[in-house]
Design an enzyme around this catalytic site. Structure first.
Site, PDB file in Angstrom:
ATOM      1  N   GLY A  17       0.838  -1.196   0.000  1.00  0.00           N
ATOM      2  CA  GLY A  17       0.000   0.000   0.000  1.00  0.00           C
ATOM      3  C   GLY A  17       0.871   1.243   0.000  1.00  0.00           C
ATOM      4  N   ASP A  18       0.230   2.417  -0.123  1.00  0.00           N
ATOM      5  CA  ASP A  18       0.945   3.699  -0.154  1.00  0.00           C
ATOM      6  C   ASP A  18       1.923   3.802  -1.315  1.00  0.00           C
ATOM      7  OD1 ASP A  18      -0.286   4.414   2.306  1.00  0.00           O
ATOM      8  OD2 ASP A  18       1.199   3.188   3.350  1.00  0.00           O
ATOM      9  N   GLY A  77       1.258   5.117  -4.144  1.00  0.00           N
ATOM     10  CA  GLY A  77       0.966   6.298  -4.975  1.00  0.00           C
ATOM     11  C   GLY A  77      -0.164   6.011  -5.960  1.00  0.00           C
ATOM     12  N   HIS A 127      -5.511   7.999   0.114  1.00  0.00           N
ATOM     13  CA  HIS A 127      -4.809   8.348  -1.110  1.00  0.00           C
ATOM     14  C   HIS A 127      -4.520   9.835  -1.041  1.00  0.00           C
ATOM     15  CE1 HIS A 127      -5.665   4.607  -2.939  1.00  0.00           C
ATOM     16  NE2 HIS A 127      -6.941   4.817  -3.097  1.00  0.00           N
ATOM     17  N   THR A 128      -3.306  10.200  -1.352  1.00  0.00           N
ATOM     18  CA  THR A 128      -2.996  11.625  -1.391  1.00  0.00           C
ATOM     19  C   THR A 128      -3.035  12.092  -2.834  1.00  0.00           C
ATOM     20  OG1 THR A 128      -1.544  11.187   0.445  1.00  0.00           O
ATOM     21  CG2 THR A 128      -1.350  13.362  -0.585  1.00  0.00           C
ATOM     22  N   GLY A 130      -0.674   9.641  10.323  1.00  0.00           N
ATOM     23  CA  GLY A 130       0.557  10.390  10.559  1.00  0.00           C
ATOM     24  C   GLY A 130       1.673   9.515  11.108  1.00  0.00           C
ATOM     25  N   ARG A 131       1.401   8.192  11.214  1.00  0.00           N
ATOM     26  CA  ARG A 131       2.423   7.274  11.755  1.00  0.00           C
ATOM     27  C   ARG A 131       3.620   7.195  10.812  1.00  0.00           C
ATOM     28  NH1 ARG A 131      -0.449   1.529  13.076  1.00  0.00           N
ATOM     29  NH2 ARG A 131      -1.507   1.929  11.129  1.00  0.00           N
ATOM     30  N   SER A 172       7.028   7.926 -12.211  1.00  0.00           N
ATOM     31  CA  SER A 172       6.595   9.150 -11.551  1.00  0.00           C
ATOM     32  C   SER A 172       7.762   9.746 -10.776  1.00  0.00           C
ATOM     33  CB  SER A 172       5.414   8.777 -10.642  1.00  0.00           C
ATOM     34  OG  SER A 172       5.202   9.754  -9.689  1.00  0.00           O
ATOM     35  N   VAL A 173       7.926  11.063 -10.928  1.00  0.00           N
ATOM     36  CA  VAL A 173       9.077  11.736 -10.309  1.00  0.00           C
ATOM     37  C   VAL A 173       8.672  12.876  -9.374  1.00  0.00           C
ATOM     38  CG1 VAL A 173      10.763  11.113 -12.097  1.00  0.00           C
ATOM     39  CG2 VAL A 173       9.357  13.169 -12.391  1.00  0.00           C
TER      40      VAL A 173
HETATM   41  P1  GDP Z   1      -1.754   5.528  -2.208  1.00  0.00           P
HETATM   42  O1  GDP Z   1      -2.553   5.173  -1.015  1.00  0.00           O
HETATM   43  O2  GDP Z   1      -1.232   4.341  -2.927  1.00  0.00           O
HETATM   44  O3  GDP Z   1      -2.435   6.503  -3.100  1.00  0.00           O
HETATM   45  O4  GDP Z   1      -0.440   6.259  -1.688  1.00  0.00           O
HETATM   46  P2  GDP Z   1      -0.312   7.495  -0.678  1.00  0.00           P
HETATM   47  O5  GDP Z   1      -1.089   8.620  -1.185  1.00  0.00           O
HETATM   48  O6  GDP Z   1      -0.499   7.073   0.715  1.00  0.00           O
HETATM   49  O7  GDP Z   1       1.242   7.749  -0.776  1.00  0.00           O
HETATM   50  C1  GDP Z   1       1.836   8.280  -1.835  1.00  0.00           C
HETATM   51  C2  GDP Z   1       2.497   9.574  -1.386  1.00  0.00           C
HETATM   52  O8  GDP Z   1       3.543   9.870  -2.235  1.00  0.00           O
HETATM   53  C3  GDP Z   1       1.576  10.774  -1.475  1.00  0.00           C
HETATM   54  O9  GDP Z   1       1.928  11.706  -0.490  1.00  0.00           O
HETATM   55  C4  GDP Z   1       1.841  11.328  -2.858  1.00  0.00           C
HETATM   56  O10 GDP Z   1       1.556  12.690  -3.000  1.00  0.00           O
HETATM   57  C5  GDP Z   1       3.293  11.050  -2.974  1.00  0.00           C
HETATM   58  N1  GDP Z   1       3.782  10.748  -4.307  1.00  0.00           N
HETATM   59  C6  GDP Z   1       3.156  10.002  -5.265  1.00  0.00           C
HETATM   60  N2  GDP Z   1       3.962   9.857  -6.329  1.00  0.00           N
HETATM   61  C7  GDP Z   1       5.124  10.507  -6.033  1.00  0.00           C
HETATM   62  C8  GDP Z   1       6.369  10.682  -6.708  1.00  0.00           C
HETATM   63  O11 GDP Z   1       6.583  10.207  -7.813  1.00  0.00           O
HETATM   64  N3  GDP Z   1       7.343  11.382  -6.050  1.00  0.00           N
HETATM   65  C9  GDP Z   1       7.157  11.920  -4.817  1.00  0.00           C
HETATM   66  N4  GDP Z   1       8.169  12.588  -4.257  1.00  0.00           N
HETATM   67  N5  GDP Z   1       6.002  11.760  -4.147  1.00  0.00           N
HETATM   68  C10 GDP Z   1       5.009  11.068  -4.742  1.00  0.00           C
END
Ligand code: GDP
Length: 424
Positions: free
Chosen positions: A12-13, A15, A41-42, A303-304, A413-414
């Site tokens: 998970g997490d 992106g 999801h962010t 926030g963990r 993704s960058v």
């Molecule tokens: P999800 O649950 O799979 O959508 O993932 P999250 O949202 O929990 O975690 C992904 C985090 O990484 C978020 O804070 C995104 O904004 C950030 N993020 C996603 N892709 C990239 C990337 O290519 N580079 C960076 N630096 N941050 C990214």
């Protein structure tokens, strides 16, 4: 064009949210098919930074219809709070662009309490639950001890049904955990304040999806968490309580006959893991601290601090295979720019045997990572938009991963922003 599922290859997490946000441009309907508000999801776009917990990431796109399927843990309280927050920040949320399955079971107020009470009882043997009531909810779903969203249209059936469950649940709350029982008045308040406001959004989403497909509209299925958290195929018992695999998408969406021709598995250029359980490639100390900082690896919901490690090819290969991924999106490649040399976990060592296949969950506790190191590119690549403009070492890393996981990587993704993507 074809239907598509966006799923997590790992813990998970990865992106997924940013990939759904990006690919939604090409789709008409976005469906969440499993999980609840326990992760997030962010999404960063022109309206700001949003942490979505239950709403599909297509909510930001005009003209896109978002669906919460029957496989979701529908928590009316959390969902309403999320809808109100988005509306307050200028994002339109209406029955036109959000549809909730009438067959979605409801997460009831005591599910959150039971999560908390059980983690407290387990003390140091706890699973690291986010205490959003997800495990008690899914247990009750399969015991048929909850109500369906559509029952709100049958108030007498709903109340009789809830009264029966209340009687049973109060026995567990008071006799097993010594907790305060619920009353019918508390449930009435919950119905009025949390559940009733959702009524305009509740409908037969199966009929809606079938009609949409018949009209040639394309569906994007959005997963929560990743392969290794799948209830059946993950690192049991440190999994979530639902199925995170693309194969489950049509069932959990409300459209069992849907074909999912494209499966985009999202994998991160390194590993992260929230909560307890085996995490073979875990880094510790200063090395972990630096990676966590560079990748801002802190939970979107809690926030963990997340546990971090190098890319785990054993787990990722398994994740990609279980998802039957047709393509992989490799995210957060920019985060590795500070490293002189980049570690990658290529195999596990279990009882002296070098393994490239992902082992049975019980064997994971004994597994040790075998690492290889790659030359780092030691620069900021977050502004790069074309594959040929990436440093040679970064391209070599992506090409190596692509070969090792045996799946094409068309997206790199960058950065977190919508445009921070390299299409190969
Ligand atoms: P999800 O649950 O799979 O959508 O993932 P999250 O949202 O929990 O975690 C992904 C985090 O990484 C978020 O804070 C995104 O904004 C950030 N993020 C996603 N892709 C990239 C990337 O290519 N580079 C960076 N630096 N941050 C990214």
């Amino acid at each position: 064009m074809a239907n598509c599922a966006i799923v997590g290859a790992n813990w998970g997490d990865e992106g997924k949210g940013r990939m759904v946000d990006l690919l939604t441009e090409e789709y008409d309907v976005v469906v969440r098919f499993q999980g609840g508000g326990n992760a997030g999801h962010t999404v960063i776009n022109e309206k700001g930074k949003f942490a979505l917990h239950l709403l599909p990431s297509g909510i930001f796109h005009k003209g896109v219809v978002n669906v919460l399927g029957n496989g979701v843990a529908l928590d009316p309280q959390n969902l309403l709070a999320e809808m109100r927050e988005l509306t307050a920040r200028g994002v339109a949320v209406s029955p036109e662009n959000l549809k909730i399955s009438d067959r979605a079971p409801l997460l009831l107020p005591w599910h959150r309490d039971l999560d908390e009470l059980e983690e407290k009882r387990l003390a140091d043997r706890k699973f690291g639950s986010t205490k959003q009531g997800i495990a008690p909810f899914y247990s009750d779903k399969y015991q048929k001890k909850t109500v369906l969203a559509g029952e709100l249209f049958y108030p007498e059936v709903l109340r009789a049904h809830l009264r029966g469950i209340l009687e049973w649940k109060n026995l567990i709350l008071s006799k097993v955990y010594g907790a305060t029982p619920y009353t019918e008045e508390m449930l009435e308040r919950w119905i009025a304040e949390a559940a009733e406001p959702l009524k305009p959004y509740i409908c037969d989403v199966g009929a809606y999806l079938a009609a949409a497909q018949a009209e040639g509209r394309q569906i994007l299925f959005e997963a929560q968490l990743g392969t290794l958290r799948d209830l059946d195929y993950g690192i049991h018992p440190f999994t979530t309580s639902s199925n995170t695999l693309a194969a489950y998408a049509p069932i959990g969406a409300g459209f069992p006959g849907a074909k999912v021709e494209r499966v985009v598995a999202v994998a991160k250029a390194y590993s992260s893991c929230v909560g307890e359980g085996p995490f073979v490639c875990e880094l510790f100390g200063e090395e972990a601290e630096k990676l966590r900082e560079a990748g801002a690896e802190y939970g979107a919901k809690t926030g963990r601090p997340r546990r971090v490690g190098p890319l785990d090819l054993v787990a990722t290969r398994y994740g990609v295979a279980m998802q039957a991924a047709t393509e992989v999106a490799l995210t957060k490649l920019d985060v590795l720019g500070y490293l002189e040399r980049i570690p990658v976990c290529t195999h596990y060592l279990i009882r002296g045997e070098k393994r490239s296949d992902f082992p049975f969950p019980a064997a994971l506790a004994e597994a040790k990572p075998c690492l290889e190191y790659f030359e780092g590119w030691r620069c900021d690549i977050s502004g790069v938009r074309r594959w040929e403009d990436l440093p040679a070492a970064a391209r070599a890393y992506v090409e190596y991963v692509e070969k090792a996981i045996d799946c094409p990587i068309p997206y790199v993704s960058v950065g977190p922003e919508r445009e921070s993507i390299i299409l190969r």
